[in-house]
Scaffold this motif. Structure first.
Motif: not given
Length: 359
Positions: A199-218
């Protein structure tokens, strides 16, 4: 104002229309797409003829309007047109390409004389041509004298400086454009967000983020949700307000299924920020782990998303120019270049595409 017949009505002509209208009065056009013996009249009311009838038109100059002016000149000469009637539009600004710009800087004249095409550079050098091969040879010699980068590229090694996009020495060049794209859409990163791998870009650029999730195919990584955008496994419908998906869909063979599952994931009004490689080498790490299949053009990516999203809810931007693209392919990094190198985006060299889609 001088009357002329313009040979060529395509993109080249349209790029110089204003300059032509200030200098010439166009009374007719010639175009090879018009059948011999027929006349086509455009929206401007000016007739368009096949070049074969040009001798029947009154004796006024013919202005060639094509980057392939040598071919037009040859055709006119073969039709028996006198040298004095043939004019060339390459000196009219705006210059169509880099060779025209170089010609303008060096005061190059182009004209027809004794059934030969003539290039005159300043007051000293004069070259005459009867065939296109000789013409191109001289053009190469002129450019080699004027542009040292030709020799530089011909001397480049056959192997790249880095096969990992320069990451071992600095920041990969495509990351400059990815961050520019994400930053320009910062206002979209809000509410419940999801990002691929971390969630690198979410943390760097996010505004008013309520919940940050991360996905990966594996499912690799801590607190990562296992989601497969190709099969739809793990996708929760209408669950995300912003999905950040950088350099990922090019790794998915069934790219249409990935677009569909991105649509499913978004809440109504939700936005996905997606990047995909345009001109780029393979990422061998990804290629051998799960595959890398696609490169994009703006038209292709727009059509791809239009199959699922409303046309008005899709915005495509492209980044890159010939210098940054070559540097990226060669394995140079951001730190090897200058800030000014990134200020110009050339539609012909899309190193990276950014896509903003709204559900």
């Amino acid at each position: 104002m001088q009357d002329v017949i313009v040979f060529g009505k395509g993109r080249y002509y349209r790029s110089k229309m204003n300059a032509i209208s200030e200098k010439y009065n166009v009374i007719a056009f010639l175009d090879n797409t018009v059948k011999p013996g027929s006349i086509f009249t455009g929206e401007d009311g000016i007739p368009v003829y096949n070049p074969e009838v040009v001798k029947k038109i009154k004796e006024i100059p013919i202005l060639t309007m094509s980057a392939k002016y040598f071919e037009m000149w040859e055709q006119l000469i073969s039709l028996g047109i006198e040298d004095k009637r043939i004019l060339f539009g390459i000196s009219l600004e705006p210059y169509y390409d880099e060779i025209e710009k170089k010609f303008g800087e060096q005061r190059v004249e182009v004209y027809s004389e004794n059934k030969k095409l003539v290039l005159k550079i300043g007051s000293k050098n004069k070259y005459c041509f009867e065939n296109e091969g000789e013409y191109k040879r001289i053009i190469r010699e002129i450019q080699q004298e004027l542009d040292l980068s030709i020799r530089m590229f011909s001397d480049m090694p056959l192997r790249p400086l880095s096969r990992r996009c320069g990451v071992e020495r600095g920041t990969p060049i495509d990351r400059y454009y990815i961050e520019k794209f994400i930053a320009s859409n910062q206002k979209c990163i809000r509410g419940i967000t999801m990002e691929v791998a971390d969630n690198y870009y979410t943390k760097k650029f996010g505004l008013n983020v309520e919940k940050s999730l991360t996905m990966h195919v594996e499912g690799w990584g801590k607190d990562v949700i296992q989601i497969n955008l190709e099969t739809g496994k793990g996708v929760l419908d209408n669950s995300i307000e912003c999905f950040i998906c950088t350099q990922t869909i090019q790794m998915i063979y069934d790219i249409k299924a990935a677009v569909y599952n991105i649509y499913r994931m978004l809440k109504p009004g939700g936005i996905a920020l997606i990047t995909i490689a345009g001109i780029a080498g393979l990422s061998l790490y990804d290629y051998y782990n799960w595959g890398e299949y696609w490169r994009g053009t703006p038209k292709a990516i727009k059509k791809l998303f239009e199959e699922i999203f409303e046309e008005d809810n899709i915005k495509i931007v492209s980044y890159g120019n010939v210098k940054t693209t070559i540097a990226f392919l060669y394995g140079m990094c951001i730190e090897d270049l200058r800030e000014n190198d990134f200020l110009y985006d050339d539609e012909q060299f899309p190193l990276l595409l950014g896509c903003v889609v709204r559900k």
